[in-house]
Structures are given as structure tokens and as C-alpha cells.
Design an enzyme around this catalytic site. Structure first.
Site, short mmCIF file in Angstrom:
data_model
loop_
_atom_site.label_atom_id
_atom_site.label_comp_id
_atom_site.label_asym_id
_atom_site.label_seq_id
_atom_site.Cartn_x
_atom_site.Cartn_y
_atom_site.Cartn_z
CG ASP A 17 41.93 53.38 5.91
OD1 ASP A 17 41.16 53.14 4.98
OD2 ASP A 17 42.38 54.53 6.14
CG LEU A 62 37.92 55.00 6.72
CD1 LEU A 62 39.12 55.46 7.56
CD2 LEU A 62 37.80 55.92 5.49
CB THR A 122 40.87 56.21 2.45
OG1 THR A 122 40.36 54.99 2.98
CG2 THR A 122 42.11 56.60 3.22
CB SER A 145 34.08 58.52 -8.87
OG SER A 145 35.31 58.80 -8.26
N GLY A 190 33.18 57.91 -2.17
CA GLY A 190 32.72 56.72 -1.46
C GLY A 190 31.53 56.03 -2.12
CE LYS A 199 30.82 58.01 -6.16
NZ LYS A 199 31.87 57.46 -5.30
CG ASP A 231 35.46 50.11 -2.86
OD1 ASP A 231 35.67 50.45 -1.69
OD2 ASP A 231 36.33 50.09 -3.74
#
Length: 416
Positions: free
Chosen positions: A167, A233, A236, A299, A325, A329, A357
Site C-alpha cells: 500500500d 491497493l 488489501t 463484498s 475489491g 467488482k 474505492d
């Protein structure tokens, strides 16, 4: 001062070796003067005349410098100084112009002292490069198996909010490349940027052919209207579990709060998707989607919460795909040439989520005619706070508002 280069990038790292460079410069000046004086006619005459009185030998007029030698010396000295300190001074001036916030480098191609304008086509090129360079760090750290994993605290759902060297190092490369190229724009990133780790990473101003083919003309916008969102990243948690297919690096550029270009890069398959609204893209939607009994990607941490309501809404034939992530998706909704990528018809998220995100995925879907909204159907603004409370629904080639009306229970769940 070390100098490294990648295709499209020149990076200067300022460190304590600058003092060694100064010592070398001083030695160079001393040796050059000694050589030049030794060759001057006056100096040579004095050295060959032992009978010359001491007072005469020491007279200043006995020392004559060659004009040509002095000129060559000055040019060489300037060249050495430029080589040693051009990158460093560029970073210092950039920092001064940014009011001291951590960033670096010379002004970008379209940046002006008052903010000026920036070209979205150039920003797309740099964003793709940043995502790839960040991905290189992510892959390198994972393959070394030395993650230096630690927790930043708890998420709202009570899960560990993890951070690794992947990260941090990815964030450093991505942030400084973008900040150096476009110092006048606002950049929001998931990880903290430490000024002590500042790097000046220079872009060579080359736009890749695939971008030039799709985005044929520059697209200028005011620099002050731009907000960049970086996720160095994504996924994670999955990264620490070595579930590599879920991991992405992402960059999004929003103009006046609206997502305009997005980049999603998968470091372990080296696939990169990018798109610009009203511009072009290197990715496309699939030919068909199942709206009646959709496959829904959700998720991994709360798949059961979505499954209960989804089955009530769409029937027992609905398939729930738990995944990690947000970038992964969104790619699940598209025609992605990656065998590890699962396919879905809808993407639903029911809890609080950060804008870095989802911004890149939102921009890509929007460019392809798709939609990403809150569960109540509201557009997401990418200014102000760094998160949204209302969950999200993402679709493409479907009646998005009809889907929103089908999910009232999920909307309530998203506001818990």
C-alpha cells in the site's frame, strides 16, 4: 542524488549523497584551475626562471589565465551544477508553489502559476502510468512475501483495516507521479503521504498510441475544477491472504465532482482498463446481461446480508458472487479478457464505502453508458467528504432506475 528511469518516467530521489556530489565538484574546480594555470605562459615562464627575484615571481601579473580555458571551465561547471541539482530544485519550487504540502516536481504541461488548465487526455496518460507503476510495487512486495502488515484500526463493520508495504510504496509512486505532472490539482489518496519520502518523478509527456487513437483531441478543463482520487491497493485484506485476482490499483479524475476518467489496473495479470466520459475507452460492455435473475457481485464481508434481500427481490435463481475489491467488482460487469475475472450482472454494496474505492469504476461505467448510484438512485459527488453512506448499485445496459425501485430494503440496510 540518485537518478532512476522507467519507460515514460524519470525519477530523482533527493538524499544525503548531495554533499558527496559537492565535494566532487570542488575537487573538479581545484584540478581544473591547477591545470589551466600550469599551461598559462606567465606561469610557465616563472617556473623556468630560478633567477627571477622572489618579489617578481610572486607578483599577480605573472599569473595569466587562458580565456578559452576559463570559458570551457564555466560551461563545464554550469553543466555539472545543472546535472546535480535540476531535479532537486524542480521539486523545491513545486513544493513552494503547493504551499508545502507533500508533492513534488516541475509544473506539468498545462499547469500555470494561477492553476490554469489541465488536459484530461494528458491526465489519462499519466493516470494509466501511475496505476501501472503502483501495481509494480504491489506485485514486487507480494512476491517478496515481506508485507510488513499492520492495522490502521477497525472499519465501521468491525473488520481490521489493514495496511502493508505494498500500500505504502504503491501510494508513493502513484501520488508523486501525478503531483509532479499536475501540481495544481487536488489529489486525495487512501494512504498518508510522508514528506520525508518525497520523490520527484517526471513524466516524459508521451501519450500512448491507444489513448491517442480513442481520444483524438486535447480536452482542457480548469485545474481548480479537478479532483484526483487514488487507491494504491484495493482489496488489501485479500492481498494479505494472497488472493491476488481481487487486487487492483486505481486512479480517477473528477471534474466539478463528476467522474470523468477512470483507470483500473490488475497488477498480477497486468491488465489495465481505462475510459474517459465523452472520450473513449479500451474496454467495453458485454453483449448481454440477465436482468430478471441476475448474478450479483457483493463484498465478501457481508454477502449474506445482500443475499437475503436479493433472493426476495429477484427470486431463488439469483446467484450471489462474494468478491474482494471494488475495482474487481466493477470489472465483473464488463467484457474483460482475464480468465481469473468472474462475470456478474449487478454490483451491490450496502454499507459505507470510500470514494477512492469506487470513483474509477464509476467513471468507466459512465463512459460506457452504465450507472453507479447510491441505493436510492442518487448520483455520487466526488468532492467534499471521502466516503458515502447510502451504499451503491452499479449496472450497465439495464434499466437502472427500475432496479433502484426494486431494492427499497437494501437502501435501508445501507444506512445502518
Amino acid at each position: 542524488m540518485s537518478h532512476h528511469s522507467w519507460p515514460g518516467v524519470y525519477m530523482y530521489t533527493v538524499d544525503t549523497r548531495s554533499s558527496c556530489d559537492l565535494q566532487k565538484l570542488y575537487l573538479f574546480i581545484y584540478l581544473f584551475l591547477k591545470w589551466n594555470l600550469a599551461l598559462s605562459p606567465g606561469w610557465s615562464a616563472m617556473s623556468r626562471s630560478p633567477e627571477r627575484p622572489a618579489s617578481r615571481a610572486m607578483a599577480p601579473m605573472g599569473i595569466r589565465l587562458s580565456p578559452l580555458g576559463v570559458a570551457v571551465f564555466c560551461l563545464l561547471g554550469l553543466g555539472v551544477l545543472y546535472h546535480l541539482y535540476s531535479g532537486f530544485l524542480a521539486g523545491r519550487f513545486s513544493l513552494f508553489g503547493l504551499g508545502g504540502e507533500p508533492g513534488g516536481g516541475a509544473a506539468g504541461p498545462a499547469a500555470a502559476a494561477d492553476g490554469g488548465t489541465v488536459d484530461l487526455r494528458e491526465m489519462l496518460a499519466v493516470s494509466v502510468l501511475a496505476a501501472v507503476r503502483g501495481g509494480d510495487e504491489v506485485r514486487r512486495v507480494r512476491e517478496s512475501n515481506v508485507l510488513h502488515e499492520k492495522s490502521k484500526g477497525k472499519t465501521r463493520e468491525g473488520a481490521e483495516d489493514k495496511m502493508t508495504s505494498g500500500d505504502v510504496l504503491s501510494n508513493r509512486k502513484m501520488f508523486y507521479l501525478l503531483k509532479t505532472a499536475f501540481p495544481s490539482v487536488q489529489i486525495n489518496t487512501e494512504e498518508h503521504v510522508d514528506a520525508a519520502d518525497q520523490e520527484v518523478i517526471l513524466w516524459d509527456h508521451k501519450i500512448p498510441e491507444d489513448i491517442l487513437k480513442e481520444v483524438t483531441t486535447p480536452k482542457e478543463v480548469p485545474a481548480e475544477s479537478v479532483t484526483v482520487w487514488i487507491d494504491p491497493l484495493d482489496a488489501t485484506q485479500e492481498y494479505t491472504e494472497d488472493l491476488r485476482k481481487y487486487v487492483t490499483t486505481m486512479v480517477c479524475v473528477a471534474v466539478n465532482g463528476k467522474p470523468m476518467l477512470g483507470v483500473i489496473h490488475k497488477p498480477f495479470s497486468e491488465y489495465t482498463a481505462w475510459a474517459m466520459v465523452d472520450g473513449g475507452s479500451n474496454v467495453k460492455a458485454r453483449s448481454s446481461y440477465n436482468e430478471k435473475t441476475p448474478r450479483i457481485v457483493v463484498s465478501r464481508s457481508h454477502s449474506g446480508m445482500v443475499k437475503q434481500v436479493a433472493l426476495q427481490t429477484f427470486g431463488n435463481q439469483t446467484t450471489i458472487i462474494p468478491a474482494g475489491g471494488a475495482g474487481y467488482k466493477v470489472l465483473a460487469l464488463l467484457d474483460v479478457p482475464d480468465k481469473s475475472q468472474e462475470k456478474a450482472d449487478l454490483y451491490i454494496h450496502v454499507t459505507y464505502i470510500k470514494k477512492w474505492d469506487i470513483c474509477a469504476g464509476n467513471a468507466i461505467l459512465k463512459a460506457l453508458g452504465g450507472h453507479m448510484t447510491t441505493l436510492s438512485g442518487e448520483e455520487i459527488s466526488y468532492t467534499g467528504s471521502d466516503g458515502i453512506e447510502g451504499g451503491l448499485l452499479a449496472s450497465i445496459r439495464m434499466n437502472h432506475q427500475a432496479l433502484v425501485r426494486k431494492l427499497p430494503d437494501l437502501e435501508k440496510t445501507g444506512h445502518k
